[in-house]
Design a protein around this motif. Sequence first.
Motif, short mmCIF file in Angstrom:
data_model
loop_
_atom_site.label_atom_id
_atom_site.label_comp_id
_atom_site.label_asym_id
_atom_site.label_seq_id
_atom_site.Cartn_x
_atom_site.Cartn_y
_atom_site.Cartn_z
N MET A 1 13.21 8.37 19.45
CA MET A 1 13.89 7.18 18.95
C MET A 1 14.97 7.55 17.93
O MET A 1 16.07 7.00 17.94
CB MET A 1 12.88 6.21 18.35
N ARG A 2 14.65 8.49 17.06
CA ARG A 2 15.64 8.95 16.07
C ARG A 2 16.83 9.61 16.76
O ARG A 2 17.99 9.40 16.38
CB ARG A 2 15.00 9.93 15.09
N ALA A 3 16.54 10.42 17.78
CA ALA A 3 17.60 11.09 18.50
C ALA A 3 18.44 10.08 19.30
O ALA A 3 19.66 10.21 19.39
CB ALA A 3 17.02 12.14 19.44
N ALA A 4 17.78 9.08 19.86
CA ALA A 4 18.50 8.05 20.61
C ALA A 4 19.46 7.29 19.71
O ALA A 4 20.56 6.93 20.13
CB ALA A 4 17.52 7.10 21.28
N MET A 5 19.04 7.03 18.48
CA MET A 5 19.93 6.32 17.55
C MET A 5 21.21 7.11 17.31
O MET A 5 22.30 6.53 17.21
CB MET A 5 19.21 6.07 16.24
N ALA A 6 21.13 8.43 17.23
CA ALA A 6 22.33 9.24 17.07
C ALA A 6 23.27 9.06 18.26
O ALA A 6 24.49 8.94 18.09
CB ALA A 6 21.96 10.71 16.91
N GLY A 7 22.71 9.02 19.48
CA GLY A 7 23.53 8.79 20.66
C GLY A 7 24.20 7.43 20.64
O GLY A 7 25.36 7.28 21.05
N MET A 8 23.48 6.41 20.16
CA MET A 8 24.05 5.07 20.06
C MET A 8 25.22 5.04 19.07
O MET A 8 26.26 4.43 19.33
CB MET A 8 22.98 4.07 19.61
N ILE A 9 25.03 5.70 17.94
CA ILE A 9 26.08 5.73 16.92
C ILE A 9 27.33 6.40 17.44
O ILE A 9 28.45 5.92 17.26
CB ILE A 9 25.56 6.43 15.65
N VAL A 10 27.16 7.52 18.13
CA VAL A 10 28.31 8.22 18.71
C VAL A 10 29.02 7.33 19.72
O VAL A 10 30.26 7.26 19.77
CB VAL A 10 27.86 9.53 19.37
N ALA A 11 28.24 6.61 20.54
CA ALA A 11 28.83 5.72 21.55
C ALA A 11 29.69 4.64 20.92
O ALA A 11 30.76 4.30 21.44
CB ALA A 11 27.72 5.10 22.40
N VAL A 12 29.25 4.08 19.81
CA VAL A 12 30.02 3.03 19.14
C VAL A 12 31.31 3.59 18.55
O VAL A 12 32.40 3.04 18.76
CB VAL A 12 29.18 2.36 18.03
N PHE A 13 31.22 4.68 17.83
CA PHE A 13 32.39 5.21 17.15
C PHE A 13 33.40 5.82 18.12
O PHE A 13 34.60 5.86 17.83
CB PHE A 13 31.97 6.22 16.08
N TYR A 14 32.94 6.30 19.26
CA TYR A 14 33.87 6.80 20.26
C TYR A 14 34.76 5.68 20.77
O TYR A 14 35.97 5.85 20.95
CB TYR A 14 33.11 7.44 21.43
N VAL A 15 34.17 4.51 21.02
CA VAL A 15 34.95 3.37 21.48
C VAL A 15 35.96 2.94 20.42
O VAL A 15 37.12 2.61 20.72
CB VAL A 15 34.04 2.20 21.87
N VAL A 16 35.54 2.96 19.16
CA VAL A 16 36.45 2.63 18.07
C VAL A 16 37.64 3.60 18.07
O VAL A 16 38.81 3.19 17.93
CB VAL A 16 35.73 2.68 16.71
N ASN A 17 37.35 4.87 18.23
CA ASN A 17 38.40 5.89 18.26
C ASN A 17 39.42 5.60 19.36
O ASN A 17 40.63 5.57 19.11
CB ASN A 17 37.77 7.26 18.46
N TYR A 18 38.93 5.37 20.57
CA TYR A 18 39.86 5.14 21.69
C TYR A 18 40.57 3.81 21.59
O TYR A 18 41.71 3.67 22.07
CB TYR A 18 39.10 5.26 23.02
N ALA A 19 39.94 2.82 20.98
CA ALA A 19 40.61 1.53 20.79
C ALA A 19 41.79 1.69 19.84
O ALA A 19 42.88 1.14 20.08
CB ALA A 19 39.62 0.50 20.23
#
Length: 301
Positions: free
Chosen positions: A39-57
């Motif tokens: 669960m802790r590791a999955a949260m890191a993946g979620m965070i990366v997914a959100v900030f990647y979209v912000v970057n490309y936006a």
Amino acid sequence: MADTPSNPLFPGKQFISTVLEALETKTRMTGTIAHRYLMRAAMAGMIVAVFYVVNYAIVGTFDELSVGGASLAGVGRVLGALCFGPALVFIYYTRSELLTSNMMVVVIGGYYRRISWWRGLRVLGMCLLGNFLGGLGFALLYRFSSLLGGSTGDQAVHSVETKLAYLSSASGIGDLLVRAILCNFMINLAMLLIYNGFIHEDWSKIFSMIMAVFVFAFLGLEHSVANTVLFTVVGMTHGIEVPLAMGNVAVALLGNFVGGGLLIGAYYAYANDDSRWLRRHAASQPAAQAEGSQKPKATRS
């Protein structure tokens, strides 16, 4: 604990101690409450997914703008990389688990024989699985939204095409490997600054993490977890060549291990290993004492 280390010859002992304490927690979690570690590791993946979209936006928005005929794409790259930087901050302060920083932790633990190599591989393997599952969960959410549409999606797809193109030649694979080495060198350099005990203020830690991620994002360095999340997101929304994506991640994993596990982990584990120095120092003490006792006492004339 004192602000200055007791032995200036080995100023990184605080760093090693902190890393080994963190390793003990990770080892226990992966053995007894593995689902919580995932669960802790999955949260890191979620965070990366959100900030990647912000970057490309951000990159996509500025790519469409111009002032006096001059494109603002460069400004978008800078701002996008800066806004991707806080991803590591969120991961650190939520106590999430990121594979690339754990590479450093496991190597240091292996050097000091605090963890067996197969247990270390279990920690890394479970962390990678959790990071992927977190990214997959958000990729499914993006699949049913318009967040990856328009210029944002175009930038994400272009980034994926660039990353997969490295595998088209031997020189490209070498380029990918070097970028992966430098990427995790920067990430774990930031963790070194945080764990070494010399930085106490949260804002200093935050600045260190943001700048490390900014360097890797702006230069286009290769992060295995970020790539895994990006490929999953784009694969769900636009499609992707899975064999090439897996090849990219495999090379990035190797490079990240060299950059973070060896150039930071093994390097500083050895540099701060005082065991041989202490044995040599202890062995020289009796000899020095014996030599002193054999000196004739001075007599008055």
